[in-house]
Design a protein around this motif. Structure first.
Motif, PDB file in Angstrom:
ATOM      1  N   SER A   1     -13.578  -0.440  -0.725  1.00  0.00           N
ATOM      2  CA  SER A   1     -12.617  -1.426  -0.220  1.00  0.00           C
ATOM      3  C   SER A   1     -13.266  -2.705   0.285  1.00  0.00           C
ATOM      4  O   SER A   1     -12.556  -3.632   0.681  1.00  0.00           O
ATOM      5  CB  SER A   1     -11.787  -0.804   0.911  1.00  0.00           C
ATOM      6  OG  SER A   1     -11.014   0.275   0.446  1.00  0.00           O
TER       7      SER A   1
ATOM      8  N   TRP B   1     -12.031  -1.641  -5.130  1.00  0.00           N
ATOM      9  CA  TRP B   1     -10.741  -1.892  -4.506  1.00  0.00           C
ATOM     10  C   TRP B   1     -10.746  -3.140  -3.626  1.00  0.00           C
ATOM     11  O   TRP B   1      -9.717  -3.502  -3.055  1.00  0.00           O
ATOM     12  CB  TRP B   1     -10.325  -0.708  -3.633  1.00  0.00           C
ATOM     13  CG  TRP B   1     -10.196   0.585  -4.359  1.00  0.00           C
ATOM     14  CD1 TRP B   1     -10.066   0.778  -5.707  1.00  0.00           C
ATOM     15  CD2 TRP B   1     -10.188   1.903  -3.776  1.00  0.00           C
ATOM     16  NE1 TRP B   1      -9.971   2.116  -6.000  1.00  0.00           N
ATOM     17  CE2 TRP B   1     -10.045   2.834  -4.842  1.00  0.00           C
ATOM     18  CE3 TRP B   1     -10.283   2.376  -2.471  1.00  0.00           C
ATOM     19  CZ2 TRP B   1      -9.992   4.213  -4.618  1.00  0.00           C
ATOM     20  CZ3 TRP B   1     -10.225   3.748  -2.252  1.00  0.00           C
ATOM     21  CH2 TRP B   1     -10.085   4.646  -3.308  1.00  0.00           C
TER      22      TRP B   1
ATOM     23  N   MET C   1      -7.574  -4.986  -1.731  1.00  0.00           N
ATOM     24  CA  MET C   1      -7.465  -4.827  -0.286  1.00  0.00           C
ATOM     25  C   MET C   1      -7.418  -6.180   0.412  1.00  0.00           C
ATOM     26  O   MET C   1      -6.653  -6.389   1.365  1.00  0.00           O
ATOM     27  CB  MET C   1      -8.632  -3.994   0.229  1.00  0.00           C
ATOM     28  CG  MET C   1      -8.603  -2.529  -0.192  1.00  0.00           C
ATOM     29  SD  MET C   1      -7.265  -1.568   0.556  1.00  0.00           S
ATOM     30  CE  MET C   1      -7.844  -1.452   2.259  1.00  0.00           C
TER      31      MET C   1
ATOM     32  N   PRO D   1      -5.053   2.347  -3.216  1.00  0.00           N
ATOM     33  CA  PRO D   1      -5.303   0.919  -3.020  1.00  0.00           C
ATOM     34  C   PRO D   1      -4.044   0.115  -3.304  1.00  0.00           C
ATOM     35  O   PRO D   1      -3.233   0.498  -4.157  1.00  0.00           O
ATOM     36  CB  PRO D   1      -6.427   0.613  -4.019  1.00  0.00           C
ATOM     37  CG  PRO D   1      -6.431   1.751  -4.987  1.00  0.00           C
ATOM     38  CD  PRO D   1      -5.932   2.937  -4.244  1.00  0.00           C
TER      39      PRO D   1
ATOM     40  N   LEU E   1       0.865  -1.175   0.000  1.00  0.00           N
ATOM     41  CA  LEU E   1       0.000   0.000   0.000  1.00  0.00           C
ATOM     42  C   LEU E   1       0.905   1.228   0.000  1.00  0.00           C
ATOM     43  O   LEU E   1       1.762   1.376   0.876  1.00  0.00           O
ATOM     44  CB  LEU E   1      -0.911  -0.005   1.220  1.00  0.00           C
ATOM     45  CG  LEU E   1      -1.876   1.178   1.350  1.00  0.00           C
ATOM     46  CD1 LEU E   1      -3.228   0.716   1.870  1.00  0.00           C
ATOM     47  CD2 LEU E   1      -1.301   2.254   2.273  1.00  0.00           C
TER      48      LEU E   1
ATOM     49  N   GLN F   1      -4.348  -7.609   2.648  1.00  0.00           N
ATOM     50  CA  GLN F   1      -4.556  -7.888   4.067  1.00  0.00           C
ATOM     51  C   GLN F   1      -4.378  -9.361   4.411  1.00  0.00           C
ATOM     52  O   GLN F   1      -4.197  -9.712   5.585  1.00  0.00           O
ATOM     53  CB  GLN F   1      -5.953  -7.405   4.497  1.00  0.00           C
ATOM     54  CG  GLN F   1      -6.067  -5.884   4.481  1.00  0.00           C
ATOM     55  CD  GLN F   1      -7.438  -5.393   4.880  1.00  0.00           C
ATOM     56  OE1 GLN F   1      -7.726  -5.207   6.061  1.00  0.00           O
ATOM     57  NE2 GLN F   1      -8.304  -5.192   3.889  1.00  0.00           N
TER      58      GLN F   1
END
Length: 226
Positions: A39, A45, A49, A102, A5, A53
């Protein structure tokens, strides 16, 4: 595949943000993209994301000014504006400005961002910091580590993200309603030792840059996590 990111902080030739304002604004920018409707779910996005993550939540901070900054505004993302020390409202000239994007794979960072410099993000506070208001989340920085401002911005972003993950939905909504109010402060050594034993979310750095792998950098002290 590794994802990153990217955040970009605006650093004009004659206008540099204050250190704490930059750290707080970076953390709020990370929270803003986590909470953004794009997100999650079917958002544009969301896949990026999720991929990011699911692995190390790597972040990189770069700097831009003038035409460089204007070009970053053409890349989809979110701009967060801080409040300069002592001000009652955002000041776009002196306040920190951080734009978050993003995540992408390391090889797919947009050209407008990839060519920006990482160095030159060393800021300082020119005034004493105000007392933290009751109930405001605090990101406590390890007093024994020396980090560049850019590195510390990324670490504060990590800490804010760990707190976000740990909060229930109701508490997340409350945080959104305050525009992600938070403070960043450097702990003293005794306070840091107490925080380490508190069970609050703590960032443990992967050691890509500047500090040793496993270093504990920032602790997220959110009232709803105590």
């Amino acid at each position: 595949m590794e994802h990153v990111l990217t955040m970009v902080v605006r650093v004009e030739k004659n206008a540099r943000p204050a250190q704490t304002d930059a750290l707080e604004t970076a953390a709020r920018a990370v929270l803003a993209i986590l909470a953004d409707e794009r997100s999650v779910g079917e958002g544009e996005w969301a896949e990026a994301m999720t991929d990011w993550q699911d692995h190390q939540i790597r972040k990189i901070v770069k700097r831009a000014r003038g035409a460089e900054w204007r070009r970053t505004e053409n890349v989809p993302g979110i701009t967060m504006i801080g409040t300069s020390a002592g001000a009652d409202s955002p000041d776009e000239v002196n306040a920190a400005q951080v734009r978050v994007f993003p995540p992408t794979t390391v090889d797919e960072v947009p050209l407008e961002l990839a060519k920006l410099q990482v160095s030159g993000t060393d800021f300082e506070d020119s005034a004493d910091l105000p007392a933290v208001a009751a109930g405001v989340p605090v990101l406590w920085v390890n007093p024994e580590l020396e980090m560049s401002s850019g590195k510390a911005m990324a670490q504060c972003g990590h800490a804010a993200q760990l707190a976000w993950w740990a909060l229930p939905d109701e508490a997340r909504k409350e945080w959104v309603s305050t525009d992600f109010a938070l403070a960043v402060r450097r702990a003293d050594r005794a306070g840091w030792a107490r925080l380490l034993g508190s069970g609050l979310p703590v960032v443990q750095d992967a050691g890509f840059t500047e500090i040793a792998p496993g270093s504990r950098t920032v602790i997220a002290d959110h009232p709803r996590l105590r």
